[in-house]
Design a protein around this motif. Structure first.
Motif, short mmCIF file in Angstrom:
data_model
loop_
_atom_site.label_atom_id
_atom_site.label_comp_id
_atom_site.label_asym_id
_atom_site.label_seq_id
_atom_site.Cartn_x
_atom_site.Cartn_y
_atom_site.Cartn_z
N ILE A 197 0.82 -1.21 0.00
CA ILE A 197 0.00 0.00 0.00
C ILE A 197 0.86 1.26 0.00
N ASN A 198 2.00 1.20 0.70
CA ASN A 198 2.89 2.37 0.79
C ASN A 198 3.32 2.87 -0.59
N ARG A 199 3.37 1.99 -1.56
CA ARG A 199 3.77 2.39 -2.91
C ARG A 199 2.80 3.40 -3.52
N TYR A 200 1.58 3.45 -2.99
CA TYR A 200 0.54 4.27 -3.61
C TYR A 200 0.06 5.40 -2.71
N ILE A 212 -1.29 7.45 8.23
CA ILE A 212 -2.24 6.99 7.21
C ILE A 212 -2.20 5.46 7.09
N LEU A 213 -0.99 4.91 7.06
CA LEU A 213 -0.85 3.47 6.92
C LEU A 213 -1.28 2.72 8.18
N GLY A 214 -0.74 3.14 9.33
CA GLY A 214 -0.98 2.39 10.56
C GLY A 214 -2.31 2.65 11.22
N CYS A 215 -2.70 3.91 11.33
CA CYS A 215 -3.93 4.25 12.05
C CYS A 215 -5.17 4.18 11.17
N LEU A 216 -5.04 4.60 9.92
CA LEU A 216 -6.21 4.66 9.06
C LEU A 216 -6.40 3.37 8.26
N PHE A 218 -4.73 0.50 8.21
CA PHE A 218 -4.72 -0.73 9.01
C PHE A 218 -5.62 -0.62 10.24
N GLY A 219 -5.51 0.48 10.96
CA GLY A 219 -6.23 0.62 12.23
C GLY A 219 -7.73 0.57 12.08
N LEU A 220 -8.27 1.27 11.10
CA LEU A 220 -9.71 1.26 10.90
C LEU A 220 -10.19 -0.12 10.48
N ASP A 221 -9.43 -0.75 9.57
CA ASP A 221 -9.76 -2.10 9.12
C ASP A 221 -9.79 -3.07 10.30
N LEU A 222 -8.76 -3.01 11.16
CA LEU A 222 -8.67 -3.90 12.32
C LEU A 222 -9.81 -3.64 13.30
N THR A 223 -10.12 -2.38 13.55
CA THR A 223 -11.20 -2.04 14.47
C THR A 223 -12.54 -2.60 13.99
N LEU A 224 -12.82 -2.43 12.71
CA LEU A 224 -14.07 -2.94 12.16
C LEU A 224 -14.10 -4.46 12.22
N PHE A 225 -12.96 -5.10 11.99
CA PHE A 225 -12.87 -6.56 12.09
C PHE A 225 -13.15 -7.03 13.52
N ASN A 226 -12.45 -6.43 14.48
CA ASN A 226 -12.56 -6.88 15.87
C ASN A 226 -13.96 -6.76 16.43
N PHE A 227 -14.67 -5.71 16.03
CA PHE A 227 -15.98 -5.49 16.65
C PHE A 227 -17.10 -6.28 16.00
N PHE A 228 -16.76 -7.20 15.09
CA PHE A 228 -17.73 -8.22 14.70
C PHE A 228 -17.93 -9.22 15.85
N ILE A 229 -16.88 -9.44 16.65
CA ILE A 229 -16.92 -10.47 17.69
C ILE A 229 -17.99 -10.18 18.75
N PRO A 230 -18.08 -8.93 19.29
CA PRO A 230 -19.12 -8.68 20.29
C PRO A 230 -20.55 -8.81 19.77
N THR A 252 1.77 1.36 13.65
CA THR A 252 2.05 2.73 13.21
C THR A 252 3.48 3.12 13.52
N ILE A 253 3.95 2.75 14.70
CA ILE A 253 5.35 3.03 15.06
C ILE A 253 6.29 2.32 14.08
N GLY A 254 5.96 1.09 13.75
CA GLY A 254 6.78 0.35 12.78
C GLY A 254 6.79 0.99 11.41
N CYS A 255 5.70 1.66 11.06
CA CYS A 255 5.60 2.31 9.75
C CYS A 255 6.48 3.54 9.62
N LEU A 256 7.04 4.00 10.71
CA LEU A 256 7.96 5.14 10.64
C LEU A 256 9.23 4.78 9.87
N ALA A 257 9.41 3.48 9.60
CA ALA A 257 10.58 3.05 8.83
C ALA A 257 10.43 3.34 7.34
N PHE A 258 9.21 3.69 6.91
CA PHE A 258 9.00 3.98 5.49
C PHE A 258 9.56 5.35 5.12
#
Length: 264
Positions: A197-200, A212-216, A218-230, A252-258
């Protein structure tokens, strides 16, 4: 407005396919006892709540395609499918997490298949409705090793912190080796998706790009995924919020390497 309506239509159709997949899943002969059924299961409103939440979640995930669509090249269907496959990869690896309520191999395998089919449908629709054919463009990329190791390491450290300090709901203490293997694989999969995704991503600032990469993305995708469980189980919501926040924060911290990717 036309774009919004297209996104809502894509979210609706994807939800329909996900529901069809759910209906076709045969009932498991064994029942888990780690988690109790949710209030929606008990009062019979789960199909309605699941449908509404699915429509909301898939529409939001589809809308994030807009962040990268103008930088994608090649056949428009291929562009949409690439995004759909990136979503598949993240959801599949998270569905494979060793958890006490996942008791059979069948449960581990069937839900990744059903969710993947829904995302493939979404990808085709995104390409058809929201993209266009463009000539191939070559990109000069930085080394992938550094962000791959950075994102994976940060994720593993964050998960070890969650397991050992906050003792989140998991099988870490009862199934340590499998959980460690899952942590490493998850870090590698998520890192690989974000490297693609970083390429674009057009933003040049390192911090803004990481957010953008970590919080938006990935983060939004993960949040929406996790809250299917409840929706299905009675779950500890603070535990869910904590694990979700730590996961996307460490990623997100790891994405600072980009660094900025340049087009040639």
């Amino acid at each position: 407005m036309k774009t919004v309506l297209k996104i809502l239509l894509i979210g609706f159709i994807t939800t329909i396919f996900r529901i069809i997949g759910q209906v076709l899943i045969p009932e498991s002969e064994t029942s888990q006892t780690a988690l109790l059924p949710s209030v929606f299961v008990e009062n019979g409103t789960l199909p309605l709540v699941f449908s509404l939440y699915g429509f909301f979640a898939y529409s939001l995930i589809a809308s994030m395609f807009l962040l990268i669509r103008n930088q994608l090249s090649g056949n428009k269907i291929s562009q949409g499918l690439q995004y759909g496959l990136s979503c598949c990869a993240v959801w599949i690896i998270y569905l494979l997490e060793p958890l006490p309520h996942v008791t059979t191999l069948f449960e581990r395998m069937i839900y990744p298949i059903v969710d993947s089919l829904a995302f493939l449908v979404m990808g085709v629709l995104l390409g058809l409705f929201l993209s266009e054919n463009r000539p191939p463009v070559k990109k000069k990329e930085e080394s992938r090793i550094i962000p791959l190791l950075s994102i994976t390491s940060c994720f593993v450290v964050g998960r070890l912190f969650l397991y050992n300090v906050f003792d989140i709901y998991a099988s870490f203490h009862s199934n340590t080796i499998e959980t460690i293997v899952w942590m490493i694989l998850t870090g590698l999969v998520v890192a690989s998706v974000l490297i693609w995704i970083n390429r674009y991503i057009t933003q040049s600032g390192i911090i803004k790009r990481a957010l953008i990469l970590g919080c938006l993305l990935f983060g939004l995708d993960l949040t929406l995924f996790n809250f299917f469980i409840p929706l299905v189980f009675t779950y500890n919501i603070p535990d869910m919020i904590l694990r979700t926040t730590i996961d996307f924060s460490t990623i997100t911290i790891g994405c600072l390497a980009f660094r900025k990717t340049q087009v040639i």
